[in-house]
Scaffold this motif. Structure first.
Motif, mmCIF file in Angstrom:
data_model
loop_
_atom_site.group_PDB
_atom_site.id
_atom_site.type_symbol
_atom_site.label_atom_id
_atom_site.label_comp_id
_atom_site.label_asym_id
_atom_site.label_seq_id
_atom_site.Cartn_x
_atom_site.Cartn_y
_atom_site.Cartn_z
ATOM 1 N N ALA A 43 -11.231 10.477 11.483
ATOM 2 C CA ALA A 43 -11.294 9.644 10.278
ATOM 3 C C ALA A 43 -10.885 10.445 9.041
ATOM 4 N N ALA A 44 -11.350 11.690 8.965
ATOM 5 C CA ALA A 44 -11.008 12.538 7.821
ATOM 6 C C ALA A 44 -9.519 12.876 7.814
ATOM 7 N N LEU A 45 -8.949 13.063 9.007
ATOM 8 C CA LEU A 45 -7.522 13.357 9.117
ATOM 9 C C LEU A 45 -6.704 12.149 8.658
ATOM 10 N N ARG A 46 -7.122 10.959 9.076
ATOM 11 C CA ARG A 46 -6.434 9.732 8.643
ATOM 12 C C ARG A 46 -6.435 9.612 7.122
ATOM 13 N N THR A 47 -7.583 9.846 6.515
ATOM 14 C CA THR A 47 -7.697 9.737 5.064
ATOM 15 C C THR A 47 -6.836 10.784 4.363
ATOM 16 N N ALA A 48 -6.820 11.986 4.909
ATOM 17 C CA ALA A 48 -6.029 13.058 4.306
ATOM 18 C C ALA A 48 -4.534 12.757 4.380
ATOM 19 N N ILE A 49 -4.083 12.185 5.496
ATOM 20 C CA ILE A 49 -2.667 11.808 5.612
ATOM 21 C C ILE A 49 -2.342 10.716 4.596
ATOM 22 N N GLU A 50 -3.229 9.744 4.479
ATOM 23 C CA GLU A 50 -3.006 8.628 3.555
ATOM 24 C C GLU A 50 -2.919 9.098 2.104
ATOM 25 N N ASN A 51 -3.548 10.206 1.791
ATOM 26 C CA ASN A 51 -3.544 10.737 0.428
ATOM 27 C C ASN A 51 -2.493 11.808 0.190
ATOM 28 N N THR A 52 -1.504 11.897 1.092
ATOM 29 C CA THR A 52 -0.414 12.862 0.934
ATOM 30 C C THR A 52 0.311 12.612 -0.391
ATOM 31 N N THR A 53 0.504 13.686 -1.170
ATOM 32 C CA THR A 53 1.123 13.566 -2.489
ATOM 33 C C THR A 53 2.202 14.636 -2.687
ATOM 34 N N ASN A 54 3.379 14.197 -3.106
ATOM 35 C CA ASN A 54 4.493 15.100 -3.457
ATOM 36 C C ASN A 54 4.769 16.141 -2.385
ATOM 37 N N LEU A 55 4.806 15.700 -1.130
ATOM 38 C CA LEU A 55 5.087 16.610 -0.016
ATOM 39 C C LEU A 55 6.573 16.581 0.328
ATOM 40 N N PRO A 56 7.301 17.683 0.126
ATOM 41 C CA PRO A 56 8.714 17.716 0.517
ATOM 42 C C PRO A 56 8.835 17.784 2.042
ATOM 43 N N VAL A 57 9.577 16.858 2.621
ATOM 44 C CA VAL A 57 9.842 16.856 4.063
ATOM 45 C C VAL A 57 11.352 16.833 4.267
ATOM 46 N N SER A 58 11.795 16.800 5.493
ATOM 47 C CA SER A 58 13.237 16.905 5.748
ATOM 48 C C SER A 58 14.017 15.679 5.295
ATOM 49 N N HIS A 59 13.325 14.538 5.107
ATOM 50 C CA HIS A 59 14.002 13.295 4.734
ATOM 51 C C HIS A 59 13.680 12.809 3.327
ATOM 52 N N GLY A 60 12.837 13.524 2.588
ATOM 53 C CA GLY A 60 12.500 13.040 1.254
ATOM 54 C C GLY A 60 11.259 13.709 0.708
ATOM 55 N N ILE A 61 10.618 13.028 -0.243
ATOM 56 C CA ILE A 61 9.370 13.479 -0.841
ATOM 57 C C ILE A 61 8.322 12.403 -0.567
ATOM 58 N N VAL A 62 7.231 12.781 0.086
ATOM 59 C CA VAL A 62 6.243 11.802 0.545
ATOM 60 C C VAL A 62 5.108 11.641 -0.459
ATOM 61 N N ASN A 63 4.868 10.384 -0.848
ATOM 62 C CA ASN A 63 3.717 10.007 -1.673
ATOM 63 C C ASN A 63 3.098 8.753 -1.064
ATOM 64 N N MET A 64 2.042 8.936 -0.298
ATOM 65 C CA MET A 64 1.418 7.799 0.384
ATOM 66 C C MET A 64 0.226 7.271 -0.389
ATOM 67 N N ASN A 65 -0.180 6.058 -0.013
ATOM 68 C CA ASN A 65 -1.421 5.473 -0.502
ATOM 69 C C ASN A 65 -1.874 4.421 0.502
ATOM 70 N N SER A 66 -2.957 3.729 0.223
ATOM 71 C CA SER A 66 -3.505 2.773 1.189
ATOM 72 C C SER A 66 -2.561 1.612 1.489
ATOM 73 N N GLY A 67 -1.637 1.325 0.588
ATOM 74 C CA GLY A 67 -0.689 0.236 0.810
ATOM 75 C C GLY A 67 0.679 0.686 1.244
ATOM 76 N N ASP A 68 0.878 1.986 1.382
ATOM 77 C CA ASP A 68 2.192 2.543 1.745
ATOM 78 C C ASP A 68 1.983 3.724 2.677
ATOM 79 N N HIS A 69 2.175 3.503 3.972
ATOM 80 C CA HIS A 69 1.943 4.535 4.976
ATOM 81 C C HIS A 69 3.228 5.220 5.447
#
Length: 387
Positions: A336-362
């Protein structure tokens, strides 16, 4: 007597400590389509997991990799095995849309976070109780449809023929593409389907050509998407041809050959990482994956699909330290904690872009995660940032 008792108890104590240590390891269950129709996508994904970190946040990480052979029933069996027998903390998979959709129920029922490597928006949308546990790394088909339609409109295209897979991938693309085409006054004059294993699409292509479209859009993925394009060329079609980002690997170029020349498609920036401008916010992270993969598997071997697996690894690596503050691996609380932490990913550079997640955008990707590409001289050529 006390000394003898202590010595006798020592093996049991060591075993208990070893058992606790093993239980504290992070287990990642990976399900890929390394064989079957999705193999050209799944193989580079499978290769990429060998390159991911074996330790995160001071915890060893074990990747348990299974092949679903591009089959939805097998994908479900694999997912159930990974969560019930292997007790994984995270599911990653699958490669293609049908197998990914098939795994959602397992992830939701067992409250295990899952990161898909397939594109359809339906994997993470709508944001319901099941998809509360589901994330994905590829750009949404809805996101990429906007790029295709904008390019068509700018090119003066008024009519288009559509041919896509007769599964969730093709249907998802048609849903998004047709909606946007109507808004931009582009008329869909033909709507055809084919199966991933098909060896002929002559009937469908003849219908499309008879409708005389300005362009043809092929909603397929991997090497099977080459079949409609080759048939269009064989039948003398002269209009523009568009593909999806699902063909962005060298196996597609090899199978399609000269019939690919001039094709347009939206793609993740990883596909043309070296061609990106110096000020691109994605160039550094895209080139990092390219360098690691090609060092292991050879020059020119990198694939955008392997990038989706790499990005899943980056999401995990970013989320684990936060999740470990709440609970230990192997527990419901850690998942559960891992799920929440992934959902709160902010400004993470990845190979395809910059990730900013929230509860409505996974998925968490924006316009920086897509470019327009044309196949020129048998190679991918950057044609500019997608609109």
């Amino acid at each position: 007597m006390k000394k003898r008792y202590a010595l006798a108890a020592l093996p049991a104590l060591i075993a208990l400590m070893f058992s606790a240590n093993v239980a504290a390891q992070i287990k990642v269950g990976v399900n890929v389509s390394a064989t079957g129709a999705g193999a050209s996508l799944g193989i580079p994904e499978k290769n990429t997991f060998a390159l991911l970190p074996k330790e995160i946040g001071g915890k060893k990480v074990e990747y348990i990799i299974l092949d679903d052979a591009s089959d939805s029933t097998t994908a479900v069996k694999n997912a159930r095995k990974l969560v019930s027998e292997d007790k994984v903390d995270l599911l990653i998979g699958s490669t293609i849309v049908p197998t990914s959709l098939a795994m959602i129920d397992v992830a939701a029922e067992t409250e295990t976070p899952m990161i898909s490597m397939a594109a359809a928006a339906s994997i993470i949308s709508p944001s319901d109780a099941k998809r509360h546990w589901i994330f994905k790394t590829p750009q949404n088909d809805s996101h990429m449809s906007t790029a295709v339609i904008s390019h068509m409109a700018d090119a003066g295209i008024k009519t288009v023929g559509f041919i896509g897979f007769n599964d969730a991938y093709g249907e998802g693309w048609y849903k998004e593409f047709s909606k946007l085409a109507e808004l931009r006054k582009i008329k869909i004059v033909a709507n055809e389907r084919f199966a991933r294993p098909d060896t002929s699409v002559t009937g469908q292509i003849l219908k499309i050509i008879a409708s005389n479209p300005d362009a043809v859009f092929i909603a397929g993925a991997g090497t099977p998407a080459a079949l409609p394009q080759k048939t269009l060329k064989e039948r003398g079609y002269k209009g523009k041809i568009y593909q999806t980002h699902g063909v962005a690997n060298n196996d597609f170029l090899r199978v399609c050959g000269k019939d690919c020349e001039g094709t347009w498609l939206p793609a993740g920036p990883l596909l043309v990482a070296e061609q990106l401008p110096a000020d691109s916010p994605v160039k550094k992270s895209a080139l990092r994956y390219t360098g690691v993969y090609e060092k292991a598997y050879g020059a020119g071997s990198v694939s955008t699909f392997g990038g989706h697996a790499w990005d899943a690894g980056l999401l995990l690596e970013n989320a684990v330290p936060t999740a470990l503050k709440k609970a230990q691996p192997g527990t419901k609380e850690f998942r559960a904690a891992l799920r929440t932490a992934i959902e709160n990913t902010t400004n993470l550079p990845v190979s395809h872009g910059i990730v900013n997640m929230n509860s409505g955008d996974h998925v968490g990707l924006d316009q920086r995660s897509r470019v327009m590409v044309q196949i020129v001289g048998g190679k991918w050529k950057l044609a500019g940032q997608a609109k």
